[in-house]
Enzyme design. Structure first.
Site, mmCIF file in Angstrom:
data_model
loop_
_atom_site.group_PDB
_atom_site.id
_atom_site.type_symbol
_atom_site.label_atom_id
_atom_site.label_comp_id
_atom_site.label_asym_id
_atom_site.label_seq_id
_atom_site.Cartn_x
_atom_site.Cartn_y
_atom_site.Cartn_z
ATOM 1 N N SER A 20 19.177 40.316 49.684
ATOM 2 C CA SER A 20 20.252 39.510 50.244
ATOM 3 C C SER A 20 21.010 38.785 49.131
ATOM 4 C CB SER A 20 19.665 38.535 51.276
ATOM 5 O OG SER A 20 20.686 37.901 52.007
ATOM 6 N N ASP A 63 23.014 46.461 59.041
ATOM 7 C CA ASP A 63 22.617 45.112 58.621
ATOM 8 C C ASP A 63 23.689 44.111 59.051
ATOM 9 O OD1 ASP A 63 22.023 42.740 57.161
ATOM 10 O OD2 ASP A 63 21.086 43.896 55.573
ATOM 11 N N HIS A 67 17.243 43.309 58.011
ATOM 12 C CA HIS A 67 17.702 42.720 56.755
ATOM 13 C C HIS A 67 16.511 42.611 55.819
ATOM 14 C CE1 HIS A 67 20.406 40.440 54.253
ATOM 15 N NE2 HIS A 67 19.620 39.388 54.256
#
Length: 548
Positions: A256, A481, A510
């Site tokens: 991320s 995502d 994710h």
């Protein structure tokens, strides 16, 4: 970004949301001139132009500063010891500290200590390939627990664990690393929070006031470190940690926001990279960081919310929440309206419900437990849903971590990029998006709105284009995502020459590498163990769909 419950708190009132992460460097602890909505200072000069004048000198000073800090760290190393008892990191995990300057342009000035953790590789000396550093996202996420993946029985990490020491760290301002705070943590978690979806202009004005007050509170309480909470500075910290570990080159795994941190590191230090894995990618385009990235996220969250509703409808015999996605949506709107009229248990209103249900967009392993608690509520037992969605005022340490994470998230995103100052633009963009994408849009807007009135200097994001000095890297991305839309992986892939992209088709969790999917896991292992990225990009079938 990692999955988080995010609240914006001022004077005991809160607005909720969930979001992504941030970029670029900030100069000194001195606030920039007060900016008007068109981006000029109160004196009429362009703040952007004033910042540009000083940029080359400062960047040279920062580059020199990180070299000095890294040389010192290499000499000092890390004094590894058993971790403090309250860190929750038992043997064989060890902990230590790495000293970095607050401001890399002033390497002989004030410093802070970064908390680091380590578990040594399980293989023999011939298998050892050094340290693998990790960032979980955020910004504001702690990486100290990463070494537990090596000590635990996680098949997806077993082979890599033989070759690498697993090293985690708390980024500057986070957790044990000189933590910053914007508001009182107990005020931060008070519930119920205001409904993030405005009914009228008065609601919007109230949320704007909260956002402005939160920005002011951060500036007042954030201390000397606040202006220096930026992605480039954290990337510089990463290079100092590399040096302290005695590593000539960096092996790195980021999820991320951690992918953006890795991308900025690759731009600043391309010749220091050995191997890098980017999992669930933040779009590194300067045009996206950060305002437009969050607009894109609103669209992607709606798509993933639709995926969950379809799954719940498919299993209507188990949950009884609707036999079609439309029926599930109608039941959700009823639940939301009920909680707005009278918060469940006195503490769970629409904001708390969103903070709970948003987990379904991040990870499909949460699909069943969220549906189960909701089903219990619909069948006359509200307690499971209340317990799952309500904050816990007695969890003092957890509330401190939540407030700290939110403070760092806000500071990094606001410092990293130049945000729109015009409320008309925010209102126009979010009103338009909310028509077809209402699940997250307004909550996301309020979460980021402090950046519109942020009183510290905001700089232009790093242009990530490291060129062919960078060795081959690996990008892993789920096609659906929500937190980091797929286009971000394509953009990073285009910018990192020699990279390979692994796409998990028809999936949306994710953080892909941690899941069990041999098509993904085997290729990540091969890359980290041999450096092999393959001759072409690969599309993998999705991991197993969760069962009720």
């Amino acid at each position: 970004m990692t999955q988080r419950t995010i609240a914006l708190a001022t004077a005991g009132a809160l607005a909720s949301s969930a979001l992504i992460a941030g970029v670029i460097a900030v100069p000194s602890a001195v606030a920039s001139p007060t900016a008007t909505e068109d981006g000029t200072s109160a004196t009429g000069t362009s703040t952007a132009a004033a910042q540009r004048d000083n940029r080359p000198h400062r960047e040279r000073a920062e580059a020199r500063g990180v070299r000095i800090a890294a040389e010192r760290a290499a000499e000092q190393g890390v004094d590894w010891k058993d971790c403090p008892g309250d860190w929750g990191l038992a043997k064989p995990v060890q902990c230590g500290w790495v000293t970095v300057p607050i401001d890399y342009a002033a390497p002989n000035g004030k410093t802070i200590e970064l908390a680091v953790s380590r578990a040594t590789a399980t293989g023999d000396e011939e298998e050892h390939q050094g340290a693998l550093l990790y960032n979980p996202g955020g910004p504001g996420g702690s990486g100290l627990r990463f070494p537990l993946r090596l000590t635990g029985e996680r098949p997806v990490w077993a082979e890599v664990a033989k070759a690498y020491d697993f090293v985690g760290f708390d980024p500057r301002g986070v957790g044990r690393s000189a933590p910053v705070s914007c508001v009182d943590p107990q005020e931060f978690v008070k519930a119920p929070k205001p409904d993030p979806v405005p009914d009228d202009e008065a609601d919007k004005r109230a949320h704007r006031k909260l956002a402005r007050e939160y920005a002011e509170s951060c500036a007042e309480n954030g201390g000397d470190l606040l202006p220096h909470l930026t992605t480039p500075n954290t990337a510089r910290d990463l290079d100092v940690i590399r040096a302290a570990l005695g590593e000539e080159k960096l092996n790195y795994f980021g999820i991320s926001y951690g992918t953006y941190l890795g991308a900025v590191y690759a731009e600043l230090f391309p010749t220091h990279v050995r191997r890098m894995v980017f999992d669930s990618v933040v779009n590194p385009s300067r045009k996206k960081i950060w305002y437009r990235a969050n607009l894109d996220q609103n669209v992607a969250f709606e798509t993933r919310w639709d995926d969950w509703k379809a799954w719940v409808a498919e299993h209507d015999a188990t949950y009884g929440l609707g036999a079609t996605p439309g029926q599930v949506q109608a039941r959700w709107e009823e639940l939301r309206a009920t909680a707005k009229a009278e918060p469940l248990g006195g503490v769970v209103g629409p904001a708390e419900l969103l903070d709970h249900f948003i987990g379904t967009a991040y990870a499909d392993f949460l699909w069943a437990p969220v549906a189960k608690a909701w089903s219990a509520y619909e069948n006359g037992d509200p307690q499971p849903l209340i317990d799952a969605a309500a904050p816990d005022p007695s969890d003092v340490e957890g509330n401190r971590r939540a407030e700290n994470g939110n403070a760092v998230y806000t500071a990094v995103e606001c410092n990293d990029a130049r945000w729109p100052r015009s409320w008309k633009r925010w209102d126009r963009d979010h009103t338009r998006l909310n028509v077809d994408h209402p699940f997250l849009t307004w909550s996301n807007a309020w979460m980021n709105l402090p950046c519109a009135t942020w009183p510290l200097e905001q700089r232009r994001p790093v242009d990530v284009r490291p060129g062919r000095q960078l060795p081959p890297t690996l990008i892993v991305q789920a096609e659906r995502d929500a937190a980091t839309p797929y286009a971000g992986a394509l953009e990073l892939h285009k910018r990192l020459k020699g990279s390979r992209l692994i796409t998990e088709r028809d999936a949306g969790s994710h953080g892909v590498v941690d899941l069990t999917n041999p098509c993904v896991n085997d290729r990540v292992d091969a890359y980290l163990l041999t450096g092999e990225v393959g001759s072409r990009d690969v599309t993998c079938a999705p991991h197993a769909t969760p069962k009720p």
